[in-house]
Design a protein around this motif. Structure first.
Motif, short mmCIF file in Angstrom:
data_model
loop_
_atom_site.label_atom_id
_atom_site.label_comp_id
_atom_site.label_asym_id
_atom_site.label_seq_id
_atom_site.Cartn_x
_atom_site.Cartn_y
_atom_site.Cartn_z
N UNK A 1 106.31 6.39 26.77
CA UNK A 1 106.87 5.29 27.55
C UNK A 1 108.31 5.05 27.13
N UNK A 2 109.18 4.81 28.12
CA UNK A 2 110.59 4.51 27.89
C UNK A 2 110.85 3.19 28.59
N UNK A 3 110.99 2.10 27.81
CA UNK A 3 110.85 0.76 28.39
C UNK A 3 111.80 -0.24 27.72
N UNK A 4 111.87 -1.42 28.34
CA UNK A 4 112.49 -2.63 27.78
C UNK A 4 113.90 -2.39 27.26
N UNK A 5 114.78 -1.97 28.18
CA UNK A 5 116.18 -1.80 27.84
C UNK A 5 116.52 -0.49 27.17
N UNK A 6 115.57 0.43 27.05
CA UNK A 6 115.89 1.75 26.52
C UNK A 6 116.92 2.43 27.43
N UNK A 7 117.73 3.32 26.84
CA UNK A 7 118.80 3.92 27.63
C UNK A 7 119.27 5.21 26.96
N UNK A 8 119.78 6.11 27.78
CA UNK A 8 120.39 7.36 27.30
C UNK A 8 119.38 8.20 26.53
N UNK A 9 118.41 8.69 27.28
CA UNK A 9 117.31 9.48 26.73
C UNK A 9 117.26 10.83 27.43
N UNK A 10 117.08 11.89 26.65
CA UNK A 10 116.84 13.22 27.19
C UNK A 10 115.51 13.73 26.67
N UNK A 11 114.63 14.14 27.57
CA UNK A 11 113.36 14.78 27.21
C UNK A 11 113.36 16.18 27.80
N UNK B 1 108.73 4.90 32.92
CA UNK B 1 110.11 4.51 32.65
C UNK B 1 110.32 3.15 33.29
N UNK B 2 110.37 2.12 32.44
CA UNK B 2 110.42 0.74 32.92
C UNK B 2 109.01 0.20 33.11
N UNK B 3 108.69 -0.92 32.47
CA UNK B 3 107.31 -1.38 32.46
C UNK B 3 107.06 -2.64 33.27
N UNK B 4 108.09 -3.20 33.91
CA UNK B 4 107.88 -4.44 34.64
C UNK B 4 108.95 -4.62 35.72
N UNK B 5 108.51 -5.06 36.90
CA UNK B 5 109.46 -5.38 37.97
C UNK B 5 110.31 -6.59 37.63
N UNK B 6 109.86 -7.42 36.70
CA UNK B 6 110.56 -8.66 36.38
C UNK B 6 111.51 -8.52 35.19
N UNK B 7 111.79 -7.27 34.78
CA UNK B 7 112.59 -7.05 33.56
C UNK B 7 114.05 -6.78 33.85
N UNK B 8 114.59 -7.33 34.93
CA UNK B 8 115.97 -7.05 35.28
C UNK B 8 116.94 -7.41 34.16
N UNK B 9 116.66 -8.48 33.44
CA UNK B 9 117.59 -8.93 32.40
C UNK B 9 117.78 -7.87 31.32
N UNK B 10 116.74 -7.10 31.03
CA UNK B 10 116.85 -6.06 30.00
C UNK B 10 117.08 -4.68 30.58
#
Length: 438
Positions: A263-273, A287-296
């Motif tokens: 899981x890549x979530x909650x403001x994670x950024x700049x990831x290469x797999x 990638x991204x765990x919630x529709x309501x997480x715009x702030x992060x």
């Protein structure tokens, strides 16, 4: 232009020879550029989102005091803690057993699963109220389940510090039952590990989840949470000896003890797999765990997926919210359990190019995409069972009442090389996974 022989083939120029070697071995440009010590290799320039800005070097600058080889889970945990955020390299030899204890060892006094089943049987509890309130009432089975779950979490989670490289050495390097927590840090590399998904000993029953309730579990094999510059390369993510087919059912629903593989979530950024294998799993990569997480999450969750093998999965390869996700040159091999590969979620901007899909008889190209929300994507140059296919058009033909739009609104630039889609299947099969690390 001069010609030369490369592994028995006559090709043009040294650059062509290098490209052939990389295609056959599954080695990235990184392997070419950074000497012989795989533990000190860094992510090559232009190799996906994790190469952006300062790039990803992990523990490449570690001094001798911060290079260690571990053979047990306890040694691994101590090596992670040693030296704080100073650059460190941890070499994993053999298989680290993170959950060597039995589930009974984690259970607190008073917890009784048979009693849990009796107390929350829908015939008794009903379907309209979840168990969150019970979690706060001492002595209830849900309260005791939650405490037991916390004991397991403490034992099996490993917190990865900044400026760290974790690399498998030898043919059987890996982790069974552990969960790598890459949380709130920068500059981490994980390579060459076989990671068998942890089994949650204490899933929670939620009667309000869906029409007939569901068991919900914790613990991904790896989580990138609020972290930046993370490179996951040549790993194998698998359910191993405990696939979902071996799990029991209660209340008519599978007792789901697996969460995600990555899981890549909650403001994670700049990831290469890159060059990973994801196999034999249900909800695989989110990638991204919630529709309501715009702030992060707004403007973040930028992830590159390339030359990965997604094999015998059900869904989420990946499911995307918010992020600009570049998925190219991945191989998708489905079986009868296949549901979808790309989940199009809230504010997602997926760019899917030159991927290869091998789907079983009876499953058409319209199943590759799943629309959770109406956000546009770019899909070009993909092949399905060897045939060039517009996967957006295929989806829309099968889902005329809820179509998807074409045009993600951005074009990836951070790519080392792009293989023809027709060649991706065999290239990835030869090069992806923990045992293919060079």
């Amino acid at each position: 232009m001069s010609t030369q022989k490369c592994h028995g083939r006559v090709i043009a120029s040294l650059v062509g020879c290098t490209a052939l070697v990389l295609a056959v071995t599954g080695m990235s440009g990184t392997a070419q550029a950074h000497g012989r010590d795989a533990a000190r290799r860094t992510l090559a320039a232009n190799d996906g989102w994790a190469s952006s800005g300062t790039g990803t070097t992990g523990g490449a600058a570690a001094d001798a005091d911060h290079v260690s080889t571990v053979t047990t889970w306890d040694e691994f945990q101590r090596a992670l803690a040693d030296g704080g955020t100073a650059p460190k390299i941890i070499k994993v030899r053999g298989t680290l057993d993170a959950d060597g204890s039995t589930c009974a060892d984690f259970a607190v006094d008073g917890y009784d699963f048979d009693q849990y089943l009796a107390d929350y049987d829908p015939a008794v509890w009903g379907w309209d109220e979840d168990l969150e309130g019970q979690k706060k009432i001492p002595g209830t089975q849900e309260y005791l389940r939650n405490l037991s779950a916390a004991a397991q979490a403490k034992a099996i989670k490993a917190t990865i510090p900044a400026n760290t490289t974790i690399i498998g050495v030898g043919k059987d390097a890996g982790i069974v039952g552990g969960s790598l927590q890459i949380t709130g840090v920068d500059n981490v590399i994980v390579r060459g590990l076989t990671m068998e998904s942890p089994l949650d000993c204490f899933p929670q029953w939620d009667p309000t989840d869906g029409d007939t309730g569901n068991w919900n579990s914790e613990y991904d094999a790896a989580v990138v949470h609020g972290s930046t510059h993370v490179w996951l390369d040549h790993n194998t993510f698998t359910d191993g000896t405990h696939p979902d087919s071996t799990l029991p059912s209660y209340y008519g629903r599978i007792f789901q003890q697996h969460d995600g593989e990555l899981d890549i979530v909650k403001g994670a950024d700049l990831v290469t797999a890159s060059w990973n294998v994801f196999e034999d799993h249900d909800k695989t990569l989110m990638i991204g765990n919630s529709d309501s997480a715009a702030a992060t999450d707004e403007g973040k969750l930028r992830v590159t997926l390339h030359h990965n093998l997604f094999k015998n999965l059900v869904e989420r390869a990946p499911r995307v919210r918010f992020g600009q996700v570049d998925a190219y040159n991945n191989s998708y091999v489905g079986n009868a359990d296949y549901n979808y590969s790309f989940g199009i979620g809230y504010k997602s901007r997926l760019f899917a190019e030159k991927n290869s899909f091998t789907l079983p008889e009876g499953i058409g190209a319209g199943a590759i995409l799943h629309r959770w929300n109406d956000y546009p994507l770019t899909a070009k140059g993909n092949v399905v069972n060897g045939v060039a296919t517009d996967i957006i058009a295929a989806y829309n033909a099968a889902n005329a009442a809820a179509p998807l739009q074409s045009g993600a609104g951005w074009t990836p630039t951070l790519r080392l090389r792009v293989d023809p889609a027709e060649a991706v299947g065999p290239i990835v099969a030869r090069g992806a996974g923990a045992t293919r690390l060079r």
